[in-house]
Design a protein around this motif. Structure first.
Motif, mmCIF file in Angstrom:
data_model
loop_
_atom_site.group_PDB
_atom_site.id
_atom_site.type_symbol
_atom_site.label_atom_id
_atom_site.label_comp_id
_atom_site.label_asym_id
_atom_site.label_seq_id
_atom_site.Cartn_x
_atom_site.Cartn_y
_atom_site.Cartn_z
ATOM 1 N N GLN A 142 -4.839 6.065 -14.240
ATOM 2 C CA GLN A 142 -3.459 6.697 -13.755
ATOM 3 C C GLN A 142 -3.987 7.276 -12.732
ATOM 4 O O GLN A 142 -4.753 8.426 -12.638
ATOM 5 N N PHE A 143 -3.527 7.065 -11.324
ATOM 6 C CA PHE A 143 -3.725 7.889 -10.476
ATOM 7 C C PHE A 143 -2.383 8.007 -9.161
ATOM 8 O O PHE A 143 -1.548 7.642 -9.815
ATOM 9 N N HIS A 144 -2.867 8.778 -8.279
ATOM 10 C CA HIS A 144 -1.504 9.231 -7.437
ATOM 11 C C HIS A 144 -1.674 8.391 -6.195
ATOM 12 O O HIS A 144 -2.707 8.679 -5.476
ATOM 13 N N GLN A 145 -0.578 7.934 -5.640
ATOM 14 C CA GLN A 145 -0.386 7.235 -4.464
ATOM 15 C C GLN A 145 0.575 7.734 -3.433
ATOM 16 O O GLN A 145 1.652 8.020 -3.906
ATOM 17 N N PHE A 146 0.157 7.813 -2.189
ATOM 18 C CA PHE A 146 1.140 8.225 -1.157
ATOM 19 C C PHE A 146 1.327 7.044 -0.242
ATOM 20 O O PHE A 146 0.369 6.367 -0.002
ATOM 21 N N GLY A 147 2.384 6.495 -0.181
ATOM 22 C CA GLY A 147 2.456 5.191 0.445
ATOM 23 C C GLY A 147 3.648 5.257 1.644
ATOM 24 O O GLY A 147 4.326 6.316 1.420
ATOM 25 N N ALA A 148 3.688 4.281 2.398
ATOM 26 C CA ALA A 148 4.676 4.395 3.329
ATOM 27 C C ALA A 148 5.023 2.864 3.792
ATOM 28 O O ALA A 148 4.112 2.087 3.747
ATOM 29 N N GLU A 149 6.470 2.564 3.970
ATOM 30 C CA GLU A 149 6.605 1.198 4.154
ATOM 31 C C GLU A 149 7.669 1.267 5.358
ATOM 32 O O GLU A 149 8.515 1.838 5.363
ATOM 33 N N GLY A 150 7.547 0.416 6.440
ATOM 34 C CA GLY A 150 8.322 0.161 7.630
ATOM 35 C C GLY A 150 8.825 -1.433 7.288
ATOM 36 O O GLY A 150 8.361 -2.175 7.351
ATOM 37 N N ILE A 151 10.167 -1.257 7.031
ATOM 38 C CA ILE A 151 10.963 -2.544 6.697
ATOM 39 C C ILE A 151 11.929 -2.953 8.074
ATOM 40 O O ILE A 151 12.861 -2.169 8.130
ATOM 41 N N GLY A 152 11.928 -4.088 8.214
ATOM 42 C CA GLY A 152 12.963 -4.763 9.160
ATOM 43 C C GLY A 152 12.495 -5.104 10.564
ATOM 44 O O GLY A 152 13.260 -5.519 11.202
ATOM 45 N N SER A 153 11.207 -4.622 10.980
ATOM 46 C CA SER A 153 10.664 -4.930 12.380
ATOM 47 C C SER A 153 9.327 -6.245 12.077
ATOM 48 O O SER A 153 8.695 -6.046 11.522
ATOM 49 N N TYR A 154 9.728 -7.195 12.809
ATOM 50 C CA TYR A 154 8.593 -8.130 13.161
ATOM 51 C C TYR A 154 7.645 -7.701 14.239
ATOM 52 O O TYR A 154 6.355 -8.053 14.482
#
Length: 414
Positions: free
Chosen positions: A124-136
């Protein structure tokens, strides 16, 4: 010996450590917000098929590392092993494709993988994540990478190096896979069992194998960069231009392929030599077909995941000193009742407050107030109550003064 201990691969975050975690999470949230990313919180468990279809049935995560269980013997559910697939599921389910694009999201999540615990790597670990959705556009890739770099800059970590690669697209990967399979087939008897299985499904993942023998065998293997179609080649070149324009230093590494099947075009890792074999601290890439594979509309995207435990191992952080605005020190039963009333009022003023719940002596209470970093101590005795007052001691200056009980807020006017 205690009857119970934390399960293997998990650990408690103790009160002495939580201030650092809180400061870290607040800083990560502020960095993401500075790039225009908004927080999303997805469920801790999802339909198992979300990860089988999204991450890839042949990946190590799906075949070896997921915590999967049956709900009432029927529905197969899995504890979240990574953050991207749940975010895309939410993007589809909640109609975010109708929002202004790109949709830019970040998360701070506990994540679960049944793998061998190592330094900074837990089940069990902790994650910071980011997602940029909609652009090619490759500028989206550059922005995501810059966001990752901003984290290391903010935490003053200079021991990480950015590595980038392109894993192409389904169109240009077809001919590359044929060439790579032909090369690897010459050494099939020397490949590990996992790589023999990968050979038929996703041969590029053999390049990412951590087995030393497999690494040696693939040193001279053909690389995807030599087989990119014109579109993927142009995308990679423009990404490099955006990174250069932003003064982001990087190294091109054809072996960066990532372990998830949904990646297309850009793949990247921030690596360090400070954590032993666990060199990747932040990793991600582009996943232009993931939404469609999950039954959603076309929704290109790129993102990354960053392990917070590994970040904390690299960052030189110390918690802020414990801090309390005021401690109420009663010496009689009547004074304890008054102290509770005053504590409630002080909290309504926005102050951090503690009072005695152990029936300690005044001397012991003063020692306790010092340990918790209280700025003021309000001493309530039989004598002060008769005068409807209390004695205030400034623990920093050692100054003492009396003040009427009804004038509590005036303590902070001095």
């Amino acid at each position: 010996m205690p009857n119970f201990t934390a399960p293997k691969g998990t650990n408690d975050i103790l009160p002495s450590q939580t201030p650092i975690w809180r400061q870290t999470e607040e800083k990560l949230a502020a960095i993401a917000a500075s790039f225009g990313y908004e927080e999303i919180r997805t469920p801790m468990f999802e339909d198992t098929n979300l990860f089988a279809r999204g991450v890839g049935e042949s990946t190590d995560i799906v075949t070896k590392e997921m915590y999967t269980f049956l709900h009432r013997g029927k529905e197969s559910l899995t504890l979240r092993p990574e953050g991207t697939a749940p975010v895309i599921r939410s993007y589809i389910e909640n109609g975010m494709h109708s929002d202004a694009q790109p949709v830019k999201l970040y998360y701070l999540n506990p994540t679960f993988r049944a793998e061998n615990p190592q330094k900074g790597r837990y089940r069990q670990f902790h994650q910071f994540g980011a997602e940029g959705i909609g652009s090619y556009d490759p500028s989206m890739d550059a922005e995501i990478i810059m966001l990752g770099k901003a984290v290391f800059d903010a935490f003053k970590i200079d021991s990480v190096t950015l590595y980038i690669n392109s894993v192409g697209c389904p169109k240009c990967r077809e001919s590359y896979y044929d060439t790579l399979r032909a090369f690897l087939s010459q050494h099939i008897g020397d490949l590990c069992e996992d790589c023999k299985s990968r050979l038929g499904k996703n041969p590029m993942r053999v390049l990412d194998c951590k087995n030393e023998n497999c690494q040696k065998l693939t040193q001279n293997a053909p690389v995807m960069l030599d087989y990119l179609c014109s579109e993927c080649e142009s995308h990679f070149e423009k990404l490099a231009e955006y990174l250069a324009a932003s003064s982001v230093e990087y190294t091109v590494d054809p072996k960066i392929v990532r372990g998830l099947d949904y990646y297309t075009k850009t793949a990247f890792e921030f690596k360090t030599d400070k954590l032993g074999s666990q060199s990747a601290v932040c990793a991600g890439g582009r996943y232009d077909g993931l939404s469609e594979s999950l039954g959603g509309p076309p929704a290109p995207g790129i993102g990354f995941g960053l392990g917070i435990e590994r970040l904390l191992l690299l960052a030189d952080l110390s918690a802020n000193e414990r801090y309390t605005d005021i401690y109420f020190a009663p010496t009689t039963d009547e004074a304890r009742l008054v102290s509770f009333k005053l504590a409630a009022k002080a909290r309504s003023l926005g102050k951090t407050v503690q009072t005695d719940t152990m029936q300690r002596s005044l001397k012991a209470q003063m020692k306790f107030a010092d340990k918790i970093g209280s700025v003021y101590v309000a001493i309530l005795t039989e004598e002060t109550l008769k005068a409807n007052s209390m004695t205030i001691r400034n623990m920093l200056t050692k100054e003492q003064f009396d003040i009427a009980i009804v004038d509590l807020e005036k303590i902070w006017e001095k």
